[in-house]
Design an enzyme around this catalytic site. Structure first.
Site, PDB file in Angstrom:
ATOM      1  CG  ASP A  34      -3.061  65.737  -3.959  1.00  0.00           C
ATOM      2  OD1 ASP A  34      -3.681  65.127  -3.051  1.00  0.00           O
ATOM      3  OD2 ASP A  34      -3.585  66.103  -5.021  1.00  0.00           O
TER       4      ASP A  34
ATOM      5  NE  ARG B 287     -27.910  74.911   3.373  1.00  0.00           N
ATOM      6  CZ  ARG B 287     -26.836  75.378   3.998  1.00  0.00           C
ATOM      7  NH1 ARG B 287     -25.991  76.180   3.347  1.00  0.00           N
ATOM      8  NH2 ARG B 287     -26.601  75.097   5.263  1.00  0.00           N
TER       9      ARG B 287
ATOM     10  CB  THR C 195     -22.117  66.270   8.899  1.00  0.00           C
ATOM     11  OG1 THR C 195     -23.042  66.191   7.845  1.00  0.00           O
ATOM     12  CG2 THR C 195     -20.888  65.461   8.544  1.00  0.00           C
TER      13      THR C 195
ATOM     14  CE1 TYR D 231     -16.808  66.932   4.945  1.00  0.00           C
ATOM     15  CE2 TYR D 231     -18.878  67.396   6.080  1.00  0.00           C
ATOM     16  CZ  TYR D 231     -17.491  67.424   6.053  1.00  0.00           C
ATOM     17  OH  TYR D 231     -16.791  67.918   7.130  1.00  0.00           O
TER      18      TYR D 231
ATOM     19  N   GLY E 245     -31.767  69.226   2.583  1.00  0.00           N
ATOM     20  CA  GLY E 245     -30.805  68.520   3.450  1.00  0.00           C
ATOM     21  C   GLY E 245     -30.578  69.192   4.795  1.00  0.00           C
TER      22      GLY E 245
ATOM     23  CE1 TYR F 220     -12.705  69.094  14.954  1.00  0.00           C
ATOM     24  CE2 TYR F 220     -12.838  70.012  12.749  1.00  0.00           C
ATOM     25  CZ  TYR F 220     -12.119  69.387  13.745  1.00  0.00           C
ATOM     26  OH  TYR F 220     -10.808  69.076  13.509  1.00  0.00           O
TER      27      TYR F 220
ATOM     28  CE  LYS G 129     -14.650  65.301   7.497  1.00  0.00           C
ATOM     29  NZ  LYS G 129     -13.203  65.431   7.626  1.00  0.00           N
TER      30      LYS G 129
ATOM     31  CB  SER H 298     -18.357  66.731  10.571  1.00  0.00           C
ATOM     32  OG  SER H 298     -19.503  67.519  10.369  1.00  0.00           O
TER      33      SER H 298
ATOM     34  NE  ARG I 146     -27.435  73.625  11.284  1.00  0.00           N
ATOM     35  CZ  ARG I 146     -28.741  73.479  11.023  1.00  0.00           C
ATOM     36  NH1 ARG I 146     -29.641  73.645  11.974  1.00  0.00           N
ATOM     37  NH2 ARG I 146     -29.150  73.160   9.802  1.00  0.00           N
TER      38      ARG I 146
HETATM   39  P1  NAD Z   1     -10.491  74.084   4.761  1.00  0.00           P
HETATM   40  O1  NAD Z   1     -10.932  73.741   3.380  1.00  0.00           O
HETATM   41  O2  NAD Z   1     -10.307  75.513   5.105  1.00  0.00           O
HETATM   42  O3  NAD Z   1      -9.140  73.310   5.100  1.00  0.00           O
HETATM   43  C1  NAD Z   1      -8.837  72.051   4.558  1.00  0.00           C
HETATM   44  C2  NAD Z   1      -7.407  72.120   4.012  1.00  0.00           C
HETATM   45  O4  NAD Z   1      -7.054  70.850   3.475  1.00  0.00           O
HETATM   46  C3  NAD Z   1      -7.262  73.141   2.874  1.00  0.00           C
HETATM   47  O5  NAD Z   1      -6.191  74.003   3.201  1.00  0.00           O
HETATM   48  C4  NAD Z   1      -6.975  72.304   1.642  1.00  0.00           C
HETATM   49  O6  NAD Z   1      -6.104  72.959   0.759  1.00  0.00           O
HETATM   50  C5  NAD Z   1      -6.342  71.063   2.261  1.00  0.00           C
HETATM   51  N1  NAD Z   1      -6.515  69.847   1.456  1.00  0.00           N
HETATM   52  C6  NAD Z   1      -7.671  69.338   0.975  1.00  0.00           C
HETATM   53  N2  NAD Z   1      -7.431  68.216   0.278  1.00  0.00           N
HETATM   54  C7  NAD Z   1      -6.078  68.008   0.340  1.00  0.00           C
HETATM   55  C8  NAD Z   1      -5.210  67.022  -0.183  1.00  0.00           C
HETATM   56  N3  NAD Z   1      -5.665  66.003  -0.921  1.00  0.00           N
HETATM   57  N4  NAD Z   1      -3.889  67.124   0.070  1.00  0.00           N
HETATM   58  C9  NAD Z   1      -3.405  68.140   0.808  1.00  0.00           C
HETATM   59  N5  NAD Z   1      -4.175  69.112   1.338  1.00  0.00           N
HETATM   60  C10 NAD Z   1      -5.501  69.051   1.085  1.00  0.00           C
HETATM   61  O7  NAD Z   1     -11.513  73.379   5.759  1.00  0.00           O
HETATM   62  P2  NAD Z   1     -11.713  73.576   7.321  1.00  0.00           P
HETATM   63  O8  NAD Z   1     -12.987  74.287   7.543  1.00  0.00           O
HETATM   64  O9  NAD Z   1     -10.474  74.098   7.945  1.00  0.00           O
HETATM   65  O10 NAD Z   1     -11.950  72.060   7.739  1.00  0.00           O
HETATM   66  C11 NAD Z   1     -10.893  71.246   8.185  1.00  0.00           C
HETATM   67  C12 NAD Z   1     -11.423  69.844   8.463  1.00  0.00           C
HETATM   68  O11 NAD Z   1     -12.478  69.925   9.410  1.00  0.00           O
HETATM   69  C13 NAD Z   1     -12.010  69.156   7.218  1.00  0.00           C
HETATM   70  O12 NAD Z   1     -11.654  67.794   7.274  1.00  0.00           O
HETATM   71  C14 NAD Z   1     -13.504  69.327   7.404  1.00  0.00           C
HETATM   72  O13 NAD Z   1     -14.224  68.274   6.796  1.00  0.00           O
HETATM   73  C15 NAD Z   1     -13.632  69.277   8.916  1.00  0.00           C
HETATM   74  N6  NAD Z   1     -14.841  69.986   9.410  1.00  0.00           N
HETATM   75  C16 NAD Z   1     -15.042  71.282   9.039  1.00  0.00           C
HETATM   76  C17 NAD Z   1     -16.185  71.939   9.480  1.00  0.00           C
HETATM   77  C18 NAD Z   1     -16.493  73.353   9.042  1.00  0.00           C
HETATM   78  O14 NAD Z   1     -17.662  73.745   9.088  1.00  0.00           O
HETATM   79  N7  NAD Z   1     -15.498  74.151   8.656  1.00  0.00           N
HETATM   80  C19 NAD Z   1     -17.090  71.271  10.326  1.00  0.00           C
HETATM   81  C20 NAD Z   1     -16.825  69.959  10.692  1.00  0.00           C
HETATM   82  C21 NAD Z   1     -15.680  69.320  10.225  1.00  0.00           C
HETATM   83  C1  WQD Z   2     -26.175  77.133   9.432  1.00  0.00           C
HETATM   84  C2  WQD Z   2     -27.612  77.620   9.421  1.00  0.00           C
HETATM   85  C3  WQD Z   2     -28.754  77.189   7.347  1.00  0.00           C
HETATM   86  C4  WQD Z   2     -26.282  79.863   4.926  1.00  0.00           C
HETATM   87  C5  WQD Z   2     -22.526  72.747   7.549  1.00  0.00           C
HETATM   88  C6  WQD Z   2     -22.304  71.324   7.123  1.00  0.00           C
HETATM   89  C7  WQD Z   2     -21.758  70.524   8.260  1.00  0.00           C
HETATM   90  C8  WQD Z   2     -20.523  71.187   8.871  1.00  0.00           C
HETATM   91  C9  WQD Z   2     -20.759  72.625   9.185  1.00  0.00           C
HETATM   92  C10 WQD Z   2     -18.542  70.268   7.912  1.00  0.00           C
HETATM   93  C11 WQD Z   2     -28.587  76.633   8.763  1.00  0.00           C
HETATM   94  C12 WQD Z   2     -28.615  78.681   7.575  1.00  0.00           C
HETATM   95  C13 WQD Z   2     -26.817  79.150   5.965  1.00  0.00           C
HETATM   96  C14 WQD Z   2     -27.052  80.894   4.320  1.00  0.00           C
HETATM   97  C15 WQD Z   2     -28.822  80.427   5.869  1.00  0.00           C
HETATM   98  N1  WQD Z   2     -19.411  71.169   7.956  1.00  0.00           N
HETATM   99  N2  WQD Z   2     -28.078  79.428   6.443  1.00  0.00           N
HETATM  100  N3  WQD Z   2     -28.296  81.132   4.825  1.00  0.00           N
HETATM  101  O1  WQD Z   2     -25.545  73.492   7.401  1.00  0.00           O
HETATM  102  O2  WQD Z   2     -25.326  73.580   9.949  1.00  0.00           O
HETATM  103  O3  WQD Z   2     -23.466  72.742   8.604  1.00  0.00           O
HETATM  104  O4  WQD Z   2     -21.295  73.290   8.032  1.00  0.00           O
HETATM  105  O5  WQD Z   2     -18.496  69.248   8.514  1.00  0.00           O
HETATM  106  O6  WQD Z   2     -21.462  69.263   7.746  1.00  0.00           O
HETATM  107  O7  WQD Z   2     -23.550  70.769   6.703  1.00  0.00           O
HETATM  108  O8  WQD Z   2     -23.954  75.132   8.525  1.00  0.00           O
HETATM  109  O9  WQD Z   2     -23.384  77.497   8.211  1.00  0.00           O
HETATM  110  O10 WQD Z   2     -24.258  76.167   6.242  1.00  0.00           O
HETATM  111  O11 WQD Z   2     -25.811  76.746   8.101  1.00  0.00           O
HETATM  112  O12 WQD Z   2     -29.971  80.674   6.279  1.00  0.00           O
HETATM  113  O13 WQD Z   2     -26.622  81.544   3.353  1.00  0.00           O
HETATM  114  O14 WQD Z   2     -27.693  78.813   8.635  1.00  0.00           O
HETATM  115  O15 WQD Z   2     -29.995  76.876   6.768  1.00  0.00           O
HETATM  116  O16 WQD Z   2     -29.788  76.713   9.472  1.00  0.00           O
HETATM  117  P1  WQD Z   2     -24.716  73.706   8.590  1.00  0.00           P
HETATM  118  P2  WQD Z   2     -24.278  76.434   7.701  1.00  0.00           P
END
Ligand code: NAD
Ligand code: WQD
Length: 348
Positions: free
Chosen positions: A59, A292, A127, A149, A294, A177, A153, A125, A231
Site C-alpha cells: 500500500d 451529469r 481533467t 480528483y 460537472g 491522458y 492530479k 489527466s 471526448r
Molecule cells: P485503476 O484503478 O484500474 O488502476 C489503479 C491501480 O492502482 C489499481 O490496481 C489499484 O489497486 C492501485 N492502487 C490504488 N491505490 C493504491 C495504493 N495506495 N497502493 C497501491 N496500489 C494502489 O485505474 P487506471 O484507469 O488504470 O488509472 C491509472 C492511473 O491513470 C490513475 O492514476 C488514474 O488517475 C490515471 N488516469 C486514468 C484515466 C482513466 O480514465 N482510466 C484517465 C486519466 C488518468
Molecule cells: C464520457 C462521455 C459523459 C457515462 C472521466 C473523468 C476524467 C478521466 C476520464 C481520469 C461524457 C457520457 C458517460 C454514461 C454517458 N479520468 N456518459 N453515460 O467524464 O470525459 O472523463 O474519465 O482521469 O477525469 O472525468 O469520461 O467516460 O465518464 O464520459 O452519457 O453512463 O460519456 O457524459 O460525455 P469523462 P466518461
C-alpha cells in the site's frame, strides 16, 4: 536492461503498460494493493509476454512498505499509476483522495531521492484543464480542475515540478491522458471496473453483453452536432506505448516534459454507441437523461507535442477500441476471476 517499478500495475492502464514495457525490453516490478484490481491481471501479463515480473504487495500510503519495495528490487525508474480515479467519489471522500494520491507520490520521491533514481513517469489527466475555453487542448492551456480528483492530479504535477527544479538530475514526464478505452488485442486483458462503471466505454460494453439493460446518455442539449458530449477516446495500447516513448524520451533528455496523450479527434456519445453496435453486432438500447453534474461539452487534445518530443502518436481508432473492448468483454463477461491465483515473484 533497465528495471521499471510500475505502481498500480494490475490496474487497467498499468497492466497494459507492463505488457508494453516488457515488449520493449524493460524488466518490470509491480507494486500493488489490489484495492481496485485483481492478481489475475498480472498473471495474464506474464502469460501474454512470456516473461516474469517482480511483485511487491504494497500500500503506497505506507512509507515503510514503499521503502521495502526499493530495498528488495534494484529500480532504475518509476511509472506511477497507483491512485484513486473516480470523480464522483472524490467529491464525497476528498480526504481519502488527497491522502491516497498525494502520500504515494511523496513516499516514492523520498525513496528515489535517497537512492539516486532519476526517472519518473506520472499518470496525469486531461481533467487538470477543467472546462477549457477552446479545443483542441494544448499543454500550455490554463489548469483549473473542478473536483478533488482533478485537484489531486494538479497538486501532484506541482509537487513533481518543484522537486524537479530543486534536483536538476531528476527527469519527469507528466502525461495527461484523455479518455482511455479499448483492451489488449488478444481479448485476455481489459478494463475490469468494480460495480457500476462510471465511464462510457465499459458501461456500453456491459449493456452489449447483457449485464445492464440500457445506457443512460447524460444530456442531449450540449452545443455539439448531435447534442451529446464529445471526448477524445484513446486506445489503451496506444496509451501504454506512450509510456514507453516517455521513458525513452527521458533517457535522452533532462528536465520535465508535459504531454497530452490523446488522438486529437473527438467523438460524441452517440457516435460511440453506433461504433460499438457495429463492432459487436449487438444493439445498445439507451435513454436520454439529464446532464451529469460537472461534465463538460467538448474535450479533445492537441497531441502534437508528444510526437515532437518522443515520436509517439496514437495509431488506433474508435473502431479498434470498440472491437477490442467487445472481444475482451464477450470473452470475460465478469472480468477477471476473483481467486488470488497469482502470487508474483519476490525476486527478479
Ligand atoms: P485503476 O484503478 O484500474 O488502476 C489503479 C491501480 O492502482 C489499481 O490496481 C489499484 O489497486 C492501485 N492502487 C490504488 N491505490 C493504491 C495504493 N495506495 N497502493 C497501491 N496500489 C494502489 O485505474 P487506471 O484507469 O488504470 O488509472 C491509472 C492511473 O491513470 C490513475 O492514476 C488514474 O488517475 C490515471 N488516469 C486514468 C484515466 C482513466 O480514465 N482510466 C484517465 C486519466 C488518468
Ligand atoms: C464520457 C462521455 C459523459 C457515462 C472521466 C473523468 C476524467 C478521466 C476520464 C481520469 C461524457 C457520457 C458517460 C454514461 C454517458 N479520468 N456518459 N453515460 O467524464 O470525459 O472523463 O474519465 O482521469 O477525469 O472525468 O469520461 O467516460 O465518464 O464520459 O452519457 O453512463 O460519456 O457524459 O460525455 P469523462 P466518461
Amino acid at each position: 536492461m533497465k528495471t521499471i517499478l510500475v505502481t498500480g500495475g494490475a490496474g487497467y492502464i498499468g497492466s497494459h503498460t507492463c505488457l508494453a514495457l516488457l515488449g520493449a525490453g524493460y524488466r518490470v516490478v509491480v507494486a500493488e494493493s489490489f484495492q481496485n484490481s485483481k492478481p489475475e491481471a498480472l498473471r495474464r501479463v506474464q502469460e501474454l509476454s512470456g516473461k516474469e515480473i517482480g511483485f511487491a504487495a504494497c500500500d503506497l500510503r505506507n512509507k515503510a512498505e514503499v521503502e521495502d519495495v526499493f530495498d528488495r528490487f534494484s529500480i532504475d525508474g518509476v511509472v506511477h499509476f497507483a491512485g484513486l480515479k473516480a470523480v464522483g467519489e472524490s467529491v464525497v471522500k476528498p480526504l481519502w483522495y488527497y491522502e491516497n494520491n498525494l502520500s504515494s507520490t511523496f513516499h516514492l520521491l523520498n525513496c528515489m531521492e535517497k537512492r539516486g533514481i532519476h526517472l519518473f513517469v506520472f499518470s496525469s489527466s486531461a481533467t487538470v484543464y477543467g472546462d477549457p475555453d477552446t479545443v483542441p487542448i494544448r499543454e500550455d492551456f490554463p489548469l483549473k480542475p473542478i473536483n478533488p480528483y482533478g485537484r489531486s492530479k494538479l497538486m501532484q504535477e506541482e509537487i513533481l515540478s518543484d522537486f524537479q527544479k530543486s534536483r536538476p538530475e531528476f527527469r519527469v514526464a507528466l502525461l495527461r491522458y484523455f479518455n482511455p478505452a479499448g483492451a489488449d488485442r488478444s481479448g485476455r486483458m481489459g478494463e475490469n471496473p468494480n460495480g457500476i462503471p462510471n465511464n462510457l466505454m465499459p458501461y456500453i460494453a456491459q449493456v452489449a453483453v447483457g449485464k445492464r439493460a440500457k445506457l443512460s446518455v447524460f444530456g442531449k442539449d450540449y452545443p455539439t452536432p448531435d447534442g451529446t458530449g464529445i471526448r477524445d477516446y484513446i486506445h489503451v495500447t496506444d496509451l501504454a506505448e506512450g509510456h514507453v516513448a516517455a521513458l525513452r524520451c527521458l533517457e535522452e533528455r533532462s528536465g520535465m516534459v508535459i504531454c497530452n496523450l490523446g488522438t486529437g479527434r473527438g467523438y460524441s456519445v452517440l457516435e460511440m454507441v453506433r461504433a460499438f453496435e457495429k463492432a459487436s453486432g449487438r444493439s445498445i438500447p439507451y435513454e436520454i437523461c439529464a446532464r451529469r453534474p460537472g461534465d463538460i461539452a467538448v474535450c479533445y487534445a492537441d497531441p502534437s507535442r508528444a510526437e515532437t518530443l518522443s515520436g509517439w502518436k496514437a495509431r488506433l481508432g474508435v473502431d479498434d477500441m470498440c472491437r477490442d473492448t467487445w472481444n475482451w468483454q464477450s470473452q470475460n463477461p465478469d472480468g477477471y476471476p476473483d481467486e488470488p491465483t497469482w502470487k508474483g515473484s519476490e525476486k527478479l
